[in-house]
Design a protein around this motif. Structure first.
Motif, PDB file in Angstrom:
ATOM      1  N   LEU A 146       0.786  -1.119   0.168  1.00 56.85           N
ATOM      2  CA  LEU A 146       0.423  -0.257  -0.016  1.00 56.85           C
ATOM      3  C   LEU A 146       1.042   1.336   0.224  1.00 56.85           C
ATOM      4  CD1 LEU A 146      -2.246  -2.481   1.049  1.00 56.85           C
ATOM      5  CD2 LEU A 146      -3.213  -0.219   2.541  1.00 56.85           C
ATOM      6  N   GLY A 147       0.402   2.614  -0.265  1.00 59.81           N
ATOM      7  CA  GLY A 147       0.716   3.240  -0.201  1.00 59.81           C
ATOM      8  C   GLY A 147       0.068   4.765  -1.826  1.00 59.81           C
ATOM      9  N   SER A 148       0.809   5.712  -1.065  1.00 60.18           N
ATOM     10  CA  SER A 148      -0.271   6.963  -1.624  1.00 60.18           C
ATOM     11  C   SER A 148       0.769   7.049  -3.118  1.00 60.18           C
ATOM     12  CB  SER A 148       0.210   8.343  -0.978  1.00 60.18           C
ATOM     13  OG  SER A 148       1.643   8.421  -1.086  1.00 60.18           O
ATOM     14  N   THR A 149       0.058   7.730  -3.837  1.00 60.31           N
ATOM     15  CA  THR A 149       0.546   8.077  -5.210  1.00 60.31           C
ATOM     16  C   THR A 149       1.823   8.815  -5.292  1.00 60.31           C
ATOM     17  OG1 THR A 149      -0.164   8.672  -7.254  1.00 60.31           O
ATOM     18  CG2 THR A 149      -1.007   9.684  -5.975  1.00 60.31           C
ATOM     19  N   THR A 169       5.279   1.128  -8.054  1.00 57.58           N
ATOM     20  CA  THR A 169       5.339   0.719  -9.422  1.00 57.58           C
ATOM     21  C   THR A 169       7.260   0.087 -10.263  1.00 57.58           C
ATOM     22  OG1 THR A 169       3.457   1.616 -10.335  1.00 57.58           O
ATOM     23  CG2 THR A 169       4.966   0.980 -11.793  1.00 57.58           C
ATOM     24  N   SER A 170       7.645   1.698  -9.358  1.00 59.80           N
ATOM     25  CA  SER A 170       9.476   1.438  -9.542  1.00 59.80           C
ATOM     26  C   SER A 170      10.085   0.141  -8.984  1.00 59.80           C
ATOM     27  CB  SER A 170       9.532   2.673  -8.525  1.00 59.80           C
ATOM     28  OG  SER A 170       9.508   3.569  -9.454  1.00 59.80           O
ATOM     29  N   ALA A 222      -8.675 -18.041  -6.829  1.00 61.44           N
ATOM     30  CA  ALA A 222      -8.293 -18.840  -7.362  1.00 61.44           C
ATOM     31  C   ALA A 222      -6.168 -18.781  -7.975  1.00 61.44           C
ATOM     32  CB  ALA A 222      -8.523 -18.384  -9.207  1.00 61.44           C
ATOM     33  N   LEU A 223      -6.280 -17.707  -7.982  1.00 59.72           N
ATOM     34  CA  LEU A 223      -4.568 -17.497  -7.300  1.00 59.72           C
ATOM     35  C   LEU A 223      -3.885 -18.545  -6.865  1.00 59.72           C
ATOM     36  CD1 LEU A 223      -4.194 -13.830  -8.415  1.00 59.72           C
ATOM     37  CD2 LEU A 223      -3.575 -15.483  -9.886  1.00 59.72           C
ATOM     38  N   LYS A 224      -4.732 -18.721  -5.732  1.00 59.65           N
ATOM     39  CA  LYS A 224      -3.794 -19.665  -5.436  1.00 59.65           C
ATOM     40  C   LYS A 224      -3.734 -21.575  -5.842  1.00 59.65           C
ATOM     41  CE  LYS A 224      -5.894 -18.267  -0.246  1.00 59.65           C
ATOM     42  NZ  LYS A 224      -6.694 -18.046  -0.213  1.00 59.65           N
ATOM     43  N   ASN A 225      -4.575 -21.449  -6.488  1.00 57.66           N
ATOM     44  CA  ASN A 225      -3.717 -22.147  -7.862  1.00 57.66           C
ATOM     45  C   ASN A 225      -2.135 -22.782  -8.529  1.00 57.66           C
ATOM     46  OD1 ASN A 225      -6.263 -24.182  -7.313  1.00 57.66           O
ATOM     47  ND2 ASN A 225      -7.462 -22.509  -8.690  1.00 57.66           N
ATOM     48  N   TYR A 226      -1.640 -21.073  -8.186  1.00 59.85           N
ATOM     49  CA  TYR A 226      -0.530 -20.726  -9.011  1.00 59.85           C
ATOM     50  C   TYR A 226       0.960 -21.119  -7.497  1.00 59.85           C
ATOM     51  CZ  TYR A 226      -2.785 -20.609 -13.023  1.00 59.85           C
ATOM     52  OH  TYR A 226      -4.118 -20.427 -13.705  1.00 59.85           O
ATOM     53  N   LYS A 227       0.561 -21.758  -6.505  1.00 54.71           N
ATOM     54  CA  LYS A 227       1.157 -22.015  -5.944  1.00 54.71           C
ATOM     55  C   LYS A 227       2.181 -21.216  -5.705  1.00 54.71           C
ATOM     56  CE  LYS A 227       0.059 -25.680  -4.141  1.00 54.71           C
ATOM     57  NZ  LYS A 227      -1.131 -25.641  -3.524  1.00 54.71           N
ATOM     58  N   CYS A 228       2.060 -19.264  -5.989  1.00 56.49           N
ATOM     59  CA  CYS A 228       3.493 -18.827  -6.785  1.00 56.49           C
ATOM     60  C   CYS A 228       3.469 -17.154  -5.293  1.00 56.49           C
ATOM     61  CB  CYS A 228       3.163 -18.276  -8.100  1.00 56.49           C
ATOM     62  SG  CYS A 228       1.814 -17.375  -7.781  1.00 56.49           S
ATOM     63  N   THR A 229       5.075 -17.423  -5.137  1.00 54.79           N
ATOM     64  CA  THR A 229       5.485 -15.909  -4.215  1.00 54.79           C
ATOM     65  C   THR A 229       4.406 -14.178  -5.165  1.00 54.79           C
ATOM     66  OG1 THR A 229       6.682 -16.605  -3.117  1.00 54.79           O
ATOM     67  CG2 THR A 229       6.121 -14.514  -2.782  1.00 54.79           C
ATOM     68  N   THR A 230       2.880 -13.286  -4.255  1.00 59.21           N
ATOM     69  CA  THR A 230       1.950 -12.739  -5.167  1.00 59.21           C
ATOM     70  C   THR A 230       2.518 -11.537  -3.861  1.00 59.21           C
ATOM     71  OG1 THR A 230       0.744 -14.518  -5.570  1.00 59.21           O
ATOM     72  CG2 THR A 230      -0.302 -12.446  -6.179  1.00 59.21           C
ATOM     73  N   LEU A 231       3.253 -11.033  -4.864  1.00 59.26           N
ATOM     74  CA  LEU A 231       3.283  -9.636  -4.735  1.00 59.26           C
ATOM     75  C   LEU A 231       1.559  -8.223  -5.323  1.00 59.26           C
ATOM     76  CD1 LEU A 231       5.265 -10.199  -3.973  1.00 59.26           C
ATOM     77  CD2 LEU A 231       6.798  -8.201  -4.272  1.00 59.26           C
ATOM     78  N   ILE A 232       0.818  -7.997  -4.471  1.00 60.87           N
ATOM     79  CA  ILE A 232      -0.059  -6.963  -4.788  1.00 60.87           C
ATOM     80  C   ILE A 232       0.151  -5.562  -4.137  1.00 60.87           C
ATOM     81  CG2 ILE A 232      -2.720  -7.197  -5.040  1.00 60.87           C
ATOM     82  CD1 ILE A 232      -3.039 -10.295  -4.791  1.00 60.87           C
ATOM     83  N   ILE A 233      -0.008  -4.601  -5.603  1.00 62.40           N
ATOM     84  CA  ILE A 233      -0.149  -3.336  -5.168  1.00 62.40           C
ATOM     85  C   ILE A 233      -1.265  -3.141  -5.752  1.00 62.40           C
ATOM     86  CG2 ILE A 233       0.461  -1.158  -5.990  1.00 62.40           C
ATOM     87  CD1 ILE A 233       3.044  -1.818  -6.881  1.00 62.40           C
ATOM     88  N   THR A 234      -1.563  -2.740  -4.248  1.00 61.89           N
ATOM     89  CA  THR A 234      -3.645  -2.278  -4.120  1.00 61.89           C
ATOM     90  C   THR A 234      -3.430  -0.527  -2.822  1.00 61.89           C
ATOM     91  OG1 THR A 234      -5.923  -2.858  -3.727  1.00 61.89           O
ATOM     92  CG2 THR A 234      -3.627  -3.550  -2.286  1.00 61.89           C
ATOM     93  N   GLN A 235      -4.856  -0.361  -3.282  1.00 61.24           N
ATOM     94  CA  GLN A 235      -5.593   1.087  -2.648  1.00 61.24           C
ATOM     95  C   GLN A 235      -6.520   0.719  -1.792  1.00 61.24           C
ATOM     96  OE1 GLN A 235      -3.869   3.672  -3.212  1.00 61.24           O
ATOM     97  NE2 GLN A 235      -2.898   2.967  -5.424  1.00 61.24           N
ATOM     98  N   ILE A 279       4.453   1.908   2.330  1.00 56.79           N
ATOM     99  CA  ILE A 279       5.436   2.798   1.240  1.00 56.79           C
ATOM    100  C   ILE A 279       4.936   4.177   1.299  1.00 56.79           C
ATOM    101  CG2 ILE A 279       6.508   2.811  -0.473  1.00 56.79           C
ATOM    102  CD1 ILE A 279       7.115  -0.172  -0.442  1.00 56.79           C
ATOM    103  N   ASP A 280       5.397   5.324   1.760  1.00 62.36           N
ATOM    104  CA  ASP A 280       5.716   5.946   1.690  1.00 62.36           C
ATOM    105  C   ASP A 280       6.976   7.164   1.553  1.00 62.36           C
ATOM    106  OD1 ASP A 280       3.909   8.363   1.597  1.00 62.36           O
ATOM    107  OD2 ASP A 280       4.594   8.685   3.928  1.00 62.36           O
ATOM    108  N   GLU A 281       6.668   7.871   0.150  1.00 63.50           N
ATOM    109  CA  GLU A 281       7.776   8.660  -0.278  1.00 63.50           C
ATOM    110  C   GLU A 281       9.455   7.782  -0.237  1.00 63.50           C
ATOM    111  OE1 GLU A 281       8.530  12.373   1.869  1.00 63.50           O
ATOM    112  OE2 GLU A 281       6.694  12.285   1.294  1.00 63.50           O
TER     113      GLU A 281
END
Ligand code: TTP
Ligand code: MG
Length: 579
Positions: A365-368, A373-374, A511-524, A538-540
């Motif tokens: 999470l983090g402000s815009t 993304t970086s 459904a993503l649980k089927n993939y057994k992958c490490t998942t990083l999700i950026i979200t608001q 994350i901030d600044e």
């Protein structure tokens, strides 16, 4: 010059083209000579047989010159077209190998101009070299030689004039190069504004910015026109100067010739032939201004193309480094990572450390503008971190083969970009050899299968203007399907569920649980973050909080504030009470 080494395979064809050029030239150069013979021996002595015999020979020679000219054009065209084909192909492949660091120094529009306009300049320069450019100096040299052979006393004037003309020409070429480089740079600007406008057309209309954009375009368009006019006009000086010199020398020949005919030191045929040679020289010189501008453009364009060709392939893109034989487990460790973009001083990420275990889900999470993304872009090595290190499965990613690393990462960028082609083709981008069943399964997991089936042509529907138009959420889900179809070890979702309703999103995450992958999700959205194994805030450019939903709700004011803003106070109480 690097760009011309691609002519090498066409050496033979070039020789053939030049051979026909020389043939045409020799024949042409002999014509005034024969003419002087016809006048001196035939016409002056009224010998009709002599005149008709050499007259016929002249006609035959004209036909030979014509045919040689046609064949020369044929081969010159072949060389020029093949050359530009290979050049474009090579440049395209080179551009594909650029890292983002390189792209940040070379604007897209400039690359486009170089691949199209500049290549065309070189193509026509090659054609003209084989057809016209070589011809003019050869005609000049040949005519001088023939005139001297015919009557050196009368032709001597040429020796006095030509060195000056060559110095003048040399000066013009140098001047022209700078001017035309300027022209090409202005073409770049026009292309970049045009591109921006076409891409952002909706925005421009919505903000009623048409007038402003029109004015902006007019301004740079005018600049281009001015720069081109200045360049071409400067080049136009060449011709009058040349004509002045050459006509003066014709006068001198006629003047001296006249007195010498009277004293029988020379004859009319020689004078006619020499004047003929001088006018050939003049007409060749008159294309010199054109040649100079072609040459100057060629020099400018070839420098711009060389710039691309000589860019060192970036270390990241070289695909060196350790091979990844097995599927990665997906343990990701950031160790004091710092990063700034290549063309800026601002530190976008600062001393970031965190750990994600295999198959965990981490929400970010983090402000815009905070650098989320970086951070993602560092994982598939689209950019290289400046400080610290990123380890995957305890191995520094800088030591990994970048292509293979990327092959194990499913990256869904913030803007779901789809390519022209069918839906299925877009999904297969994730993995070319996926079977139909695998395609359908990935689409089902991404919650988009039903939607695709509802399109008239199903998976074969074309995307874009002539096919189906997709909503933002549909695009996002297609991009997710494209990423999971490769069964990645690491899945990066950059705000990829922002346009989905809660129910669809929940089914997707399940459904993503089927993939057994490490998942990083950026979200608001707190709803997305809530179920993650770990939440990073994350901030600044700095990692300010880290923990699970529950622990952050207790410990982090910031998280509580976000939660509060999305749920409202009462619900907050409810949830807390329920816990
Ligand atoms: P991002 O990493 O794009 O920030 P973000 O993803 O957290 O923001 P959002 O939620 O809006 O998607 O940008 C961080 C800084 O880096 C910002 O100042 C812009 C800059 N930046 C570049 O200079 N070049 C780039 O290519 C990107 C993506 C960002
Ligand atoms: Mg972002």
């Amino acid at each position: 010059m690097n760009s011309f080494k691609f002519l090498k395979p066409y050496r033979m064809t070039m020789f053939v083209a030049i051979f026909f050029l020389l043939l045409e030239l020799v024949v042409e150069l002999f014509q005034p000579y024969i003419l002087s013979k016809i006048i001196n021996n035939g016409i002056v002595h009224k010998d009709l047989a002599y005149v008709s015999k050499w007259g016929i020979i002249m006609i035959v020679l004209s036909v030979v010159a014509f045919l040689a000219g046609v064949l020369n054009t044929f081969y010159a065209t072949h060389v020029a077209q093949s050359y530009s084909f290979v050049l474009r192909k090579t440049l395209f492949e080179k551009v594909q190998s650029f890292s983002f660091t390189t792209f940040s120094f070379l604007p897209t529009s400039s690359i486009i101009t170089r691949l199209t306009n500049d290549v065309s300049q070189l193509q026509s320069a090659v054609f003209m070299s084989l057809r016209i450019i070589l011809r003019a100096p050869l005609i000049v040299t040949g005519s001088v030689i023939m005139a001297l052979i015919l009557n050196w006393k009368l032709s001597f004037i040429l020796f006095l004039i030509l060195p000056f003309l060559f110095m003048f020409l040399n000066w013009m070429v140098k001047k022209g190069r700078g001017l035309f480089k300027n022209v090409q740079e202005n073409v770049d600007v026009v292309n970049s504004v045009l591109r921006e406008n076409l891409v952002g057309m909706k925005l421009i209309k919505a903000f009623v910015r048409n007038d402003y954009e029109n004015k902006r375009f007019q301004h740079i368009n005018k600049n281009l026109k001015q720069k081109t006019s200045v360049a071409l006009r400067t080049m136009e000086i060449t011709m009058p100067v040349m004509l002045l010199f050459m006509n003066a020398s014709i006068l001198v020949v006629l003047w001296f010739g006249n007195s010498k005919v009277h004293t029988h030191e020379t004859n009319i045929g020689d004078i006619v032939a020499i004047v003929n040679y001088i006018s050939r020289i003049t007409s060749s010189f008159s294309v010199f201004s054109f040649i100079i501008s072609a040459f100057s453009r060629m020099r400018a364009s070839s420098e711009r193309i060389d710039e691309i060709l000589t860019i060192e392939e970036d270390l990241i893109e070289k695909n060196e480094g350790n091979n990844l034989r097995n599927r990665l487990e997906g343990k990701i460790q950031f160790h004091q990572v710092s990063f700034r973009y290549p063309n800026s001083d601002k530190e976008v990420l600062n001393n970031i450390s965190f750990l994600a275990y295999p198959e965990q889900t981490i929400a970010i999470l983090g402000s815009t503008g905070s650098g989320k993304t970086s951070l993602f872009q560092l994982i598939p090595r689209l950019y290289e971190a400046d400080g610290g290190s990123i380890l995957i499965d305890d191995q520094d990613i800088r030591k990994m083969n970048s292509k293979q690393l990327r092959g194990q990462i499913g990256y869904v960028p913030q803007e779901a970009l789809l390519f022209t082609g069918t839906i299925k083709e877009n999904l297969l981008m994730g993995r070319e050899d996926a079977t139909d069943e695998e395609v359908y399964l990935a689409a089902k997991h991404a919650q988009i299968h039903e939607t695709i089936l509802s399109f008239p042509n199903g998976y074969e529907s074309k995307i874009g203007q002539k096919g189906v138009n997709l909503s933002g959420g549909q695009k996002q889900r297609l991009a997710i399907a494209r990423a999971i179809i490769r069964k990645p070890s690491i899945l990066l979702l950059d705000d990829s569920t922002s346009a989905l309703d809660l129910k669809t999103e929940a089914s997707l995450i399940e459904a993503l649980k089927n993939y057994k992958c490490t998942t990083l999700i950026i979200t608001q959205k707190i709803t997305t973050a809530k179920n993650a194994d770990k939440i990073l805030i994350i901030d600044e450019g700095q990692l300010v909080e880290e923990g699970t939903h529950d622990s952050l709700l207790n410990s982090s004011k910031l998280y509580k504030a976000i939660y509060y803003s999305q749920y409202g106070k009462e619900e907050l109480m409810d949830v807390k009470g329920a816990n």
